[in-house]
Design a protein around this motif. Structure first.
Motif, mmCIF file in Angstrom:
data_model
loop_
_atom_site.group_PDB
_atom_site.id
_atom_site.type_symbol
_atom_site.label_atom_id
_atom_site.label_comp_id
_atom_site.label_asym_id
_atom_site.label_seq_id
_atom_site.Cartn_x
_atom_site.Cartn_y
_atom_site.Cartn_z
ATOM 1 N N ASP A 688 0.812 -1.219 0.000
ATOM 2 C CA ASP A 688 0.000 0.000 0.000
ATOM 3 C C ASP A 688 0.845 1.270 0.000
ATOM 4 O O ASP A 688 0.318 2.366 -0.100
ATOM 5 N N ARG A 689 2.188 1.136 0.066
ATOM 6 C CA ARG A 689 3.057 2.318 0.078
ATOM 7 C C ARG A 689 3.536 2.727 -1.309
ATOM 8 O O ARG A 689 4.251 3.729 -1.448
ATOM 9 N N LEU A 690 3.190 1.963 -2.325
ATOM 10 C CA LEU A 690 3.696 2.277 -3.659
ATOM 11 C C LEU A 690 3.186 3.638 -4.134
ATOM 12 O O LEU A 690 1.977 3.885 -4.120
ATOM 13 N N GLU A 691 4.115 4.491 -4.569
ATOM 14 C CA GLU A 691 3.761 5.801 -5.116
ATOM 15 C C GLU A 691 4.281 5.988 -6.536
ATOM 16 O O GLU A 691 3.643 6.638 -7.355
ATOM 17 N N GLY A 692 5.481 5.464 -6.841
ATOM 18 C CA GLY A 692 6.086 5.667 -8.150
ATOM 19 C C GLY A 692 5.632 4.653 -9.171
ATOM 20 O O GLY A 692 4.696 3.877 -8.952
ATOM 21 N N ARG A 693 6.313 4.666 -10.304
ATOM 22 C CA ARG A 693 6.002 3.750 -11.401
ATOM 23 C C ARG A 693 6.822 2.472 -11.246
ATOM 24 O O ARG A 693 8.040 2.525 -11.093
ATOM 25 N N ALA A 714 1.937 -9.109 -7.224
ATOM 26 C CA ALA A 714 0.995 -8.333 -8.033
ATOM 27 C C ALA A 714 -0.408 -8.371 -7.431
ATOM 28 O O ALA A 714 -1.139 -7.368 -7.429
ATOM 29 N N ASP A 715 -0.789 -9.522 -6.900
ATOM 30 C CA ASP A 715 -2.103 -9.651 -6.269
ATOM 31 C C ASP A 715 -2.256 -8.680 -5.102
ATOM 32 O O ASP A 715 -3.316 -8.068 -4.924
ATOM 33 N N ARG A 716 -1.216 -8.515 -4.304
ATOM 34 C CA ARG A 716 -1.280 -7.592 -3.165
ATOM 35 C C ARG A 716 -1.309 -6.142 -3.641
ATOM 36 O O ARG A 716 -1.980 -5.300 -3.038
ATOM 37 N N LEU A 717 -0.590 -5.839 -4.724
ATOM 38 C CA LEU A 717 -0.638 -4.479 -5.269
ATOM 39 C C LEU A 717 -2.035 -4.166 -5.795
ATOM 40 O O LEU A 717 -2.552 -3.049 -5.602
ATOM 41 N N ILE A 718 -2.656 -5.138 -6.452
ATOM 42 C CA ILE A 718 -4.018 -4.938 -6.959
ATOM 43 C C ILE A 718 -4.983 -4.720 -5.801
ATOM 44 O O ILE A 718 -5.845 -3.826 -5.832
ATOM 45 N N ALA A 719 -4.839 -5.546 -4.752
ATOM 46 C CA ALA A 719 -5.714 -5.401 -3.589
ATOM 47 C C ALA A 719 -5.547 -4.041 -2.925
ATOM 48 O O ALA A 719 -6.502 -3.505 -2.351
ATOM 49 N N ALA A 720 -4.328 -3.476 -3.029
ATOM 50 C CA ALA A 720 -4.077 -2.161 -2.445
ATOM 51 C C ALA A 720 -4.475 -1.027 -3.386
ATOM 52 O O ALA A 720 -4.306 0.151 -3.047
ATOM 53 N N GLY A 721 -4.997 -1.363 -4.565
ATOM 54 C CA GLY A 721 -5.440 -0.347 -5.501
ATOM 55 C C GLY A 721 -4.317 0.393 -6.183
ATOM 56 O O GLY A 721 -4.483 1.553 -6.573
ATOM 57 N N LYS A 722 -3.178 -0.260 -6.386
ATOM 58 C CA LYS A 722 -2.015 0.399 -6.971
ATOM 59 C C LYS A 722 -1.889 0.078 -8.460
ATOM 60 O O LYS A 722 -2.213 -1.015 -8.913
ATOM 61 N N ARG A 723 -1.410 1.069 -9.202
ATOM 62 C CA ARG A 723 -1.146 0.893 -10.627
ATOM 63 C C ARG A 723 0.298 0.454 -10.828
ATOM 64 O O ARG A 723 1.217 1.023 -10.237
ATOM 65 N N PHE A 724 0.498 -0.518 -11.688
ATOM 66 C CA PHE A 724 1.836 -1.002 -11.997
ATOM 67 C C PHE A 724 1.790 -1.717 -13.340
ATOM 68 O O PHE A 724 0.712 -1.955 -13.894
ATOM 69 N N GLU A 725 2.944 -2.048 -13.862
ATOM 70 C CA GLU A 725 3.035 -2.789 -15.113
ATOM 71 C C GLU A 725 3.677 -4.141 -14.839
ATOM 72 O O GLU A 725 4.472 -4.280 -13.897
#
Length: 787
Positions: A688-693, A714-725
């Motif tokens: 949930d701390r992701l801010e950058g790309r 990636a599953d945890r990033l999606i659950a946290a509502g974060k955008r990533f590639e």
């Protein structure tokens, strides 16, 4: 290139992509010239080696050479045109494209052996005429010292082939699934590759009377499955299923088995846990002589090591000596997976043993009967890295060491000789930034009678002990290989680099760790067209160890080539040391014990701050990070833990949950799971701390760090509502960054877009053919093999 106002003009982005491609590791074969990539002594005067040579047509080919110690020079074993003509005359299917894939060996008295696909051609070096042709078995095998017998895998068992009669007979008959003989464990760094072409795991005694192999019991381990979505031959996806042990699982069990083929007698040694490498795979088990075996045995968390001796005549064993740590872990070598720094001296029943008991990695002489220390052989604030050779009659040992030469950089290697009776240490060749690091040349085992390579241990010292082959290389010193007379100090260069591949704009800098006191080194790679004023984004190339060093002190390495390629795109690329790395004493190495990423990444952040203060053209607002494997975990962690520093990151095949990775990693470097120690290593908890790309890359067939690591992150990033590639490369393995041209280009596109603010150009896609991948393999082999 300048503009009307006198400032350097930035080349067009398409031109920068072309320059970057020319700097990649797949294009730096010329950097191998000057390095005896493979070699062995034929006799006391002649040293045979293979090195890269640039041809008139521009091709870079590995070719065989003979060096004369007496003459102090080297010459081609045969002119390349005669080699290729002999092959074309004997083999109609020989093509020019196959020149880069040839294997070379040399036999006494003077015969060159050339391996071409499944054939081996022997040529007389005096006449240049072919004298014999042999078929090379396609099935992997381990040959006896006299070349007559070969051990091969047959299902779950081992068979012995007689090269004279052609007969085969079983050595074992009770092997079974998940408990076979002579095969690497499924829970390993390359499960799929090893199963596709299983190499027998076995070692012959010096006289060929005994064979040492192992039996790995994995029947109790859980399964892992990797899906190959697009098999090369087409058809439905393939499921690769194998046993796998994480830190949370029971461990595989290993049983060493010594077999006497002529009598059928066998000696089974007690089962022991396997944390990462079985003893035979990292040479932690070896023959002392024809009747005794030594092995180094560790416990689950590597806090205790034992040197164990087994008598084959009786099957009895005894513990010769024990090394134990109250905190952290104990090592038998500074690098994971390397043979222990240990030698047995039969003449006096003594053992040379490497230990960090005084805080630095030094040699001790033990009485093998009592296990008591006779004397400490080396001491001081420097570290023994490897034993090169032992002269029992002369009572000396030849070593490589870091920090011994008095150079400001403690990571540089030197060559020295130590007296076993007094501990006196004489420096023979000092490493320096000006003249280069000192590395011992690895040996290519000579072919046996059928043109195949035998299974001998590396030995770069001449048969009479009076000369050693070493490679000197450094950021400011072109690569060259020399023969050093250890008695007179005479140096004879036998191969020298003719074309530099190191960047023209690499700065080597003194920096300080986050503690404000520990001195570190960093290298900053700049675009060749940069004028020293225009703002540049900064990219951190990270790999936190703790089992290796990313900032190589040698010339023409893979990481340096990657850094220069990124600089060609218009980035300033940084590689730095940090606390937690080997070769600078136990306290430095184990500064991060219990945490795989700190204080390493805090040191990276501190170095970034120092570089930005020192160089005004570095843009603090455009800092990125790139890493693979443990470096991939570091890159992801840095994006989450230091969002105020890193704006863009690429994490490649990282073990984001180390406790779900191969068991030995966390067990050794973090220790027992107390008070949530393993959970704190799980990077996804910070999603949930992701801010950058962020770009995540993984090879679909990565059997080292399984693709599930990236998908779960990636599953945890999606659950946290974060955008990533995310990029999953079909068919690629753990080395996806180096072997997939598509992944390499995606890396460039991402960094150009998010750090330079430019749109990726419409350029022809990168493509790697067999020649580029062959170069990459040779670069990797050179870096991995040098002591």
């Amino acid at each position: 290139m300048t503009r009307d106002d006198g400032k350097a003009a930035v080349p067009a982005l398409s031109e920068r992509y072309r320059s970057a491609a020319q700097a990649l590791p797949t294009s730096v074969a010329a950097g191998l010239a000057g390095s005896a990539v493979e070699g062995h002594w034929i006799d006391a005067d002649r040293f045979f080696f293979v090195t890269e040579v640039e041809q008139p047509d521009g091709a870079i080919l590995p070719l065989p050479f003979l060096a004369s110690r007496a003459a102090g020079s080297a010459r081609p074993a045969l002119p390349p045109e005669r080699i290729f003509a002999a092959l074309a005359a004997r083999f109609p299917d020989f093509e020019a494209a196959a020149r880069t894939a040839l294997g070379y060996g040399c036999k006494v008295p003077g015969e060159l052996v050339i391996r071409f696909r499944d054939k081996a051609l022997t040529i007389d070096l005096e006449t240049g005429e072919a004298v014999s042709e042999a078929h090379v078995p396609t099935q992997p095998e381990v040959r006896s010292p006299d070349g007559r017998h070969a051990v091969r895998i047959d299902g779950h068992d081992l068979v012995l082939h007689d090269g004279t009669t052609g007969e085969a007979r079983p050595l074992t008959t009770d092997g079974e699934a998940d408990w076979p003989y002579g095969q690497p464990p499924q829970a390993s760094l390359a499960s799929i590759a090893l199963r596709r072409s299983p190499q027998p795991v076995a070692l012959w005694s010096p006289g060929g009377e005994w064979l040492l192999t192992h039996r790995i019991d994995e029947r109790h381990l859980p399964f892992r499955t990797i899906v190959e979505s697009a098999p090369a031959g087409g058809g439905q996806p393939l499921a690769h299923r194998f046993r796998y042990a994480t830190a949370r699982d029971p461990l595989p069990r290993c049983r060493l088995v010594a077999i006497h083929p002529s009598s059928g007698r066998r000696v089974d040694m007690p089962d022991e846990d396997v944390t990462l490498f079985p003893p035979l795979l990292n040479r932690h088990a070896w023959f002392m002589d024809e009747t005794r075996i030594c092995r180094v045995r560790g416990d689950r968390h590597q806090r205790r090591l034992e040197l164990v001796m087994t008598e084959l005549a009786t099957g009895s064993e005894r513990v010769v000596l024990t090394e134990q740590a109250e905190d952290g872990y104990v090592e038998s070598h500074p690098l994971i997976g390397h043979p222990p720094v240990c030698r047995y001296l039969a003449s006096r029943d003594e053992v040379i043993w490497w230990s960090e008991r005084d805080g630095w990695g030094h040699l001790y002489l033990f009485d093998a009967r009592s296990g008591e220390v006779i004397r400490q052989l080396t001491q001081g604030q420097w570290q023994v890295r490897d034993i090169v050779d032992v002269d029992e009659a002369g009572r000396t040992v030849l070593i490589t060491a870091t920090g011994l030469g008095g150079e400001a950089d403690p990571m540089l290697r030197s060559l020295a000789r130590v007296c076993l009776d007094t501990g006196r240490t004489d420096l023979l060749l000092a490493g320096s930034m000006a003249e280069g690091d000192v590395a011992v040349c690895p040996e290519m085992p000579p072919p046996d009678g059928d043109g195949l390579r035998g299974a001998t241990m590396p030995r770069s010292v001449s048969p009479d002990g009076g000369a050693v082959v070493v490679r000197r290389s450094g950021p400011f010193a072109p690569t060259h290989t020399l023969v050093l007379d250890t008695r007179t100090g005479r140096q004879s260069v036998i191969a020298a680099q003719t074309r530099r591949t190191e960047p023209e704009r690499a700065l080597w800098l003194d920096v300080t760790a986050a503690d404000g006191t520990t001195a570190l080194k960093a290298a900053l790679y700049l675009p060749r067209w940069h004028d020293g004023r225009a703002p540049l984004p900064l990219l951190d190339l990270a790999y936190p160890g703790p089992q290796s060093v990313l900032l190589s002190r040698t010339d023409g390495g893979r990481v340096a080539a990657q850094a220069q390629a990124l600089a060609e795109l218009g980035l300033a690329a940084m590689i730095c040391d940090s606390r937690g790395l080997p070769f600078r004493g136990r306290a430095f190495h184990q500064a991060g014990y219990g945490d795989l990423l700190e204080p390493q990444m805090a040191d990276h952040v501190a170095v970034i701050g120092q570089l930005c203060e020192r160089f005004a053209f570095l843009d603090r607002e455009r800092v990125g990070i790139l890493g693979a494997s443990a470096g991939g975990a570091a890159a992801a962690y840095a994006m989450l833990a230091y969002p105020q520093v890193y704006r863009a990151g690429i994490a490649i095949c990282g073990p984001y949950d180390p406790a779900d990775y191969l068991c030995g990693w966390v067990l050794k470097y973090v220790g027992a799971d107390r008070d949530g120690a393993w959970e704190r290593q799980r990077i996804a908890r910070l999603a949930d701390r992701l801010e950058g790309r962020l770009l995540l890359i993984h090879g679909e067939l990565d059997d080292n760090v399984h693709p599930t690591q990236t998908l779960r992150f990636a599953d945890r990033l999606i659950a946290a509502g974060k955008r990533f590639e995310m990029l999953i490369v079909p068919g690629a393995g753990h080395m996806v960054q180096l072997t997939s041209a598509h992944a390499q280009q995606r890396i460039w596109d991402f960094l150009v877009e998010h750090l330079r603010g430019e749109s990726p150009p419409a350029v022809p896609p990168l493509a790697y053919g067999p020649q580029e991948l062959g170069v990459l393999g040779r670069v990797h082999g050179r870096e991995a093999g040098w002591l």
